[in-house]
Design a protein around this motif. Structure first.
Motif, PDB file in Angstrom:
ATOM      1  N   ALA A  35      58.077  60.078  29.637  1.00 12.30           N
ATOM      2  CA  ALA A  35      58.066  59.080  28.570  1.00 12.30           C
ATOM      3  C   ALA A  35      56.658  58.509  28.390  1.00 12.30           C
ATOM      4  CB  ALA A  35      59.049  57.962  28.882  1.00 12.30           C
ATOM      5  N   PHE A  36      56.017  58.170  29.486  1.00 14.76           N
ATOM      6  CA  PHE A  36      54.643  57.662  29.429  1.00 14.76           C
ATOM      7  C   PHE A  36      53.719  58.702  28.808  1.00 14.76           C
ATOM      8  CE2 PHE A  36      50.433  57.265  31.425  1.00 14.76           C
ATOM      9  CZ  PHE A  36      50.105  55.949  31.101  1.00 14.76           C
ATOM     10  N   ASP A  37      53.917  59.953  29.200  1.00 17.57           N
ATOM     11  CA  ASP A  37      53.079  61.036  28.688  1.00 17.57           C
ATOM     12  C   ASP A  37      53.259  61.210  27.189  1.00 17.57           C
ATOM     13  OD1 ASP A  37      51.145  62.973  29.514  1.00 17.57           O
ATOM     14  OD2 ASP A  37      52.609  64.540  29.076  1.00 17.57           O
ATOM     15  N   ILE A  38      54.478  61.041  26.688  1.00 11.93           N
ATOM     16  CA  ILE A  38      54.730  61.159  25.249  1.00 11.93           C
ATOM     17  C   ILE A  38      54.000  60.055  24.490  1.00 11.93           C
ATOM     18  CG2 ILE A  38      56.507  60.909  23.475  1.00 11.93           C
ATOM     19  CD1 ILE A  38      58.418  62.376  25.332  1.00 11.93           C
ATOM     20  N   VAL A  39      54.013  58.837  25.037  1.00 13.17           N
ATOM     21  CA  VAL A  39      53.305  57.728  24.384  1.00 13.17           C
ATOM     22  C   VAL A  39      51.809  57.983  24.373  1.00 13.17           C
ATOM     23  CG1 VAL A  39      52.821  55.248  24.461  1.00 13.17           C
ATOM     24  CG2 VAL A  39      55.099  56.084  25.042  1.00 13.17           C
ATOM     25  N   VAL A  40      51.266  58.456  25.505  1.00 15.79           N
ATOM     26  CA  VAL A  40      49.840  58.775  25.574  1.00 15.79           C
ATOM     27  C   VAL A  40      49.498  59.912  24.618  1.00 15.79           C
ATOM     28  CG1 VAL A  40      48.004  59.680  27.063  1.00 15.79           C
ATOM     29  CG2 VAL A  40      49.554  57.927  27.926  1.00 15.79           C
ATOM     30  N   ALA A  41      50.348  60.943  24.592  1.00 15.13           N
ATOM     31  CA  ALA A  41      50.097  62.087  23.706  1.00 15.13           C
ATOM     32  C   ALA A  41      50.121  61.664  22.241  1.00 15.13           C
ATOM     33  CB  ALA A  41      51.137  63.181  23.959  1.00 15.13           C
ATOM     34  N   THR A  42      50.960  60.679  21.903  1.00 12.81           N
ATOM     35  CA  THR A  42      50.982  60.160  20.536  1.00 12.81           C
ATOM     36  C   THR A  42      49.628  59.572  20.170  1.00 12.81           C
ATOM     37  OG1 THR A  42      53.350  59.664  20.693  1.00 12.81           O
ATOM     38  CG2 THR A  42      52.115  58.561  18.956  1.00 12.81           C
ATOM     39  N   ALA A  43      49.043  58.793  21.097  1.00 10.46           N
ATOM     40  CA  ALA A  43      47.712  58.225  20.859  1.00 10.46           C
ATOM     41  C   ALA A  43      46.665  59.324  20.768  1.00 10.46           C
ATOM     42  CB  ALA A  43      47.363  57.233  21.969  1.00 10.46           C
ATOM     43  N   PHE A  44      46.749  60.283  21.674  1.00 11.72           N
ATOM     44  CA  PHE A  44      45.771  61.370  21.678  1.00 11.72           C
ATOM     45  C   PHE A  44      45.831  62.205  20.399  1.00 11.72           C
ATOM     46  CE2 PHE A  44      44.956  61.985  26.523  1.00 11.72           C
ATOM     47  CZ  PHE A  44      44.430  60.710  26.572  1.00 11.72           C
ATOM     48  N   LEU A  66      54.585  67.518  35.933  1.00  8.16           N
ATOM     49  CA  LEU A  66      54.300  66.408  36.824  1.00  8.16           C
ATOM     50  C   LEU A  66      55.255  65.252  36.535  1.00  8.16           C
ATOM     51  CD1 LEU A  66      50.381  66.352  36.626  1.00  8.16           C
ATOM     52  CD2 LEU A  66      51.804  67.376  38.411  1.00  8.16           C
ATOM     53  N   ASP A  67      55.624  64.533  37.595  1.00  6.57           N
ATOM     54  CA  ASP A  67      56.531  63.401  37.415  1.00  6.57           C
ATOM     55  C   ASP A  67      55.909  62.300  36.557  1.00  6.57           C
ATOM     56  OD1 ASP A  67      58.451  64.621  38.946  1.00  6.57           O
ATOM     57  OD2 ASP A  67      57.831  63.637  40.813  1.00  6.57           O
ATOM     58  N   PHE A  68      54.578  62.198  36.589  1.00  5.32           N
ATOM     59  CA  PHE A  68      53.885  61.132  35.860  1.00  5.32           C
ATOM     60  C   PHE A  68      53.188  61.639  34.605  1.00  5.32           C
ATOM     61  CE2 PHE A  68      51.585  62.623  39.586  1.00  5.32           C
ATOM     62  CZ  PHE A  68      50.444  63.171  39.027  1.00  5.32           C
ATOM     63  N   GLY A  69      53.499  62.882  34.185  1.00  7.16           N
ATOM     64  CA  GLY A  69      52.920  63.409  32.960  1.00  7.16           C
ATOM     65  C   GLY A  69      51.569  64.061  33.185  1.00  7.16           C
ATOM     66  N   ALA A  70      51.159  64.881  32.238  1.00  9.21           N
ATOM     67  CA  ALA A  70      49.935  65.675  32.394  1.00  9.21           C
ATOM     68  C   ALA A  70      48.743  65.145  31.613  1.00  9.21           C
ATOM     69  CB  ALA A  70      50.217  67.118  31.958  1.00  9.21           C
ATOM     70  N   SER A  71      48.959  64.300  30.616  1.00  9.21           N
ATOM     71  CA  SER A  71      47.888  63.951  29.689  1.00  9.21           C
ATOM     72  C   SER A  71      46.672  63.334  30.372  1.00  9.21           C
ATOM     73  CB  SER A  71      48.413  62.997  28.609  1.00  9.21           C
ATOM     74  OG  SER A  71      49.405  63.632  27.834  1.00  9.21           O
ATOM     75  N   LEU A  72      46.885  62.259  31.119  1.00 12.43           N
ATOM     76  CA  LEU A  72      45.751  61.591  31.760  1.00 12.43           C
ATOM     77  C   LEU A  72      45.101  62.443  32.844  1.00 12.43           C
ATOM     78  CD1 LEU A  72      46.770  57.836  31.973  1.00 12.43           C
ATOM     79  CD2 LEU A  72      45.058  58.898  30.516  1.00 12.43           C
ATOM     80  N   PRO A  73      45.869  63.103  33.734  1.00 11.67           N
ATOM     81  CA  PRO A  73      45.219  63.959  34.722  1.00 11.67           C
ATOM     82  C   PRO A  73      44.366  65.060  34.090  1.00 11.67           C
ATOM     83  CG  PRO A  73      47.484  63.567  35.364  1.00 11.67           C
ATOM     84  CD  PRO A  73      47.328  62.998  33.984  1.00 11.67           C
ATOM     85  N   VAL A  74      44.875  65.680  33.033  1.00 10.17           N
ATOM     86  CA  VAL A  74      44.100  66.731  32.363  1.00 10.17           C
ATOM     87  C   VAL A  74      42.837  66.159  31.743  1.00 10.17           C
ATOM     88  CG1 VAL A  74      44.101  68.324  30.393  1.00 10.17           C
ATOM     89  CG2 VAL A  74      46.065  68.249  31.940  1.00 10.17           C
ATOM     90  N   PHE A  75      42.957  65.014  31.094  1.00 11.85           N
ATOM     91  CA  PHE A  75      41.797  64.381  30.467  1.00 11.85           C
ATOM     92  C   PHE A  75      40.716  64.076  31.497  1.00 11.85           C
ATOM     93  CE2 PHE A  75      39.453  60.637  29.065  1.00 11.85           C
ATOM     94  CZ  PHE A  75      39.065  61.015  27.788  1.00 11.85           C
TER      95      PHE A  75
END
Length: 439
Positions: free
Chosen positions: A205-214, A408-417
């Motif tokens: 869910a957090f990753d989806i919100v971050v991906a929306t911003a990205f 990942l349990d915490f999403g991929a967006s921030l780690p990849v960035f």
């Protein structure tokens, strides 16, 4: 070369903006508020609930939008400082020819966004017209909406800025209407009391919100290059986007939770929930306008992306073709069902590319990002930056692996960035120490 703040119809260019600019803090705030208080963002909020309870979901929305918007703010600040579009700026990182890759990917992604937006606008207008006359034809109204989109886009950034200001006001009014309507007809305590049903973890869910911003990053410099000051570009963008996300995703989460609580079928359009007590028509009209203005931004930036690859092309030609393609794509059956997957794909594609641009500009050499170098003599800019592409591919591979192979349990967006940028920074410094020239 100076870029006039009053371009002729269909004549916006890639030239660096200089002199008088059109966006102060209020205009920048309204631009990003109007851009993101839209049905697609409401849909994202509906994805989060009832998988998560309402308060949990909104906490993730606040954190995800506040953090996820930072890269967009940084790219927008690059545009404000240089007066250049996002894809022209990418030449400084990927090279004169290499920058064609992110430009083409961005063009395709924005066209896909436009498909979704065109269909939603057509659906909203169809709902409004059917409410008044009984006539329904989603395909026809989608074509009409996209025609209006192209006309507004051809007016250039000034037309878009005016439309976004109006959209921001209308969508805030709609938010008040929705809350009033729901409070008057339903027990809103059921929204916060609804238990989570599971199925969508906090990390995803957090990753989806971050991906929306990205997903908005490729558009950042296209509009913020018109900001009057760096303060307006930074604070106006951050605050406008975060407020918009809280409002839109909050509406989506509320409507979704309430739909489940009262046994109402979940829907892509909150106007369906409001129609039973007289608010469906005004909600449909305002949602139509908000989707329309967001789609204008997609078509406008897609056109600039095409022009960065084909700089001699007049603005109006790709804008017209992209509008036609958007109508055709919006008619693809089941396109809205793939919305969540599309958000994650966008993140996988763009997160590594813009991580590289931010690191290259802010940490390695912003002096290389001048209009004279990026728009001038081809000999001043290398054709390709191999290191950037190696790091990009590594980041994209990580995004794919952590999104679809081993999530990942915490999403991929921030780690990849973060990892892509760190890899590029360390490798660039290593090459410099060994005497290799920077791009």
């Amino acid at each position: 070369m100076a870029h006039s703040t009053t371009p002729a119809f269909g004549q916006d260019t890639l030239d660096a903006v200089s002199g008088e600019r059109s966006l102060g803090f209020p205009g920048t705030f309204a631009l990003w508020l109007g851009a993101n208080v839209v049905v697609t963002t409401i849909l994202t909020g509906m994805l989060l609930v009832p998988s998560l309870n309402f308060l949990h979901a909104m906490t993730l929305v606040l954190l995800g939008s506040a953090i996820g918007i930072v890269p967009l703010v940084l790219i927008g600040a690059m545009g404000q400082r240089t007066g250049l579009t996002t894809m022209v700026l990418s030449r400084g990182t990927f090279g004169r020819v290499g920058a064609g890759f992110p430009a083409i990917v961005n063009l395709l992604a924005l066209i896909a966004w436009s498909w979704i937006q065109a269909l939603l606008a057509g659906m909203s207008l169809d709902y409004a017209v059917e409410s008044l006359t009984g006539y329904s034809n989603v395909a026809l109204f989608t074509v009409l909406c996209e025609g209006l989109v192209v006309l507004i886009a051809l007016r250039g950034h000034l037309g878009i800025e005016t439309a976004e200001k109006l959209a921001a006001v209308l969508m805030l009014v709609l938010s008040v209407v929705v809350v009033f309507a729901l409070a008057s007809n339903y027990d809103l305590s059921s929204v916060t009391e609804l238990a989570a049903s599971g199925g969508l973890g906090s990390g995803v869910a957090f990753d989806i919100v971050v991906a929306t911003a990205f997903s908005w990053i490729p558009l950042a410099a296209d509009y913020n290059r018109h900001c009057k000051s760096l303060r307006a570009a930074v604070i106006g963008t951050w605050s406008g986007y975060v407020v918009a996300t809280l409002v839109a995703m909050g509406l989506g989460a509320s409507v979704s939770a309430l739909s489940v609580a009262i046994g109402f079928p979940q829907t892509y359009d909150p106007t369906q929930l409001l129609s039973g007590f007289g608010f469906g028509l005004p909600a449909a009209l305002v949602i139509f306008f908000s989707v329309l203005t967001t789609n204008v931004m997609c078509v406008y930036s897609a056109t600039l992306s095409y022009m960065s690859v084909r700089p001699r092309t007049p603005f109006w030609k790709p804008a017209l073709v992209i509008g036609i393609v958007s109508v055709l794509g919006s008619l693809i059956p089941g396109i809205l069902d793939q919305f969540q997957t599309f958000l994650l794909i966008i993140g996988s594609v763009f997160i590594p590319a813009f991580s590289l641009m931010i690191v290259d500009y802010y940490l390695l050499g912003r002096e290389r990002y001048s209009a004279a170098r990026l728009l001038g003599d081809a000999g001043a800019l290398p054709a390709i930056n191999p290191l950037a592409f190696v790091c990009y591919l590594a980041g994209a591979a990580l995004a794919y692996y952590w999104n679809w192979v081993s999530p990942l349990d915490f999403g991929a967006s921030l780690p990849v960035f973060l990892l892509t940028g760190a890899f590029y920074y360390v490798a660039s410094l290593g090459l410099r120490r060994r005497g290799y020239a920077t791009p």
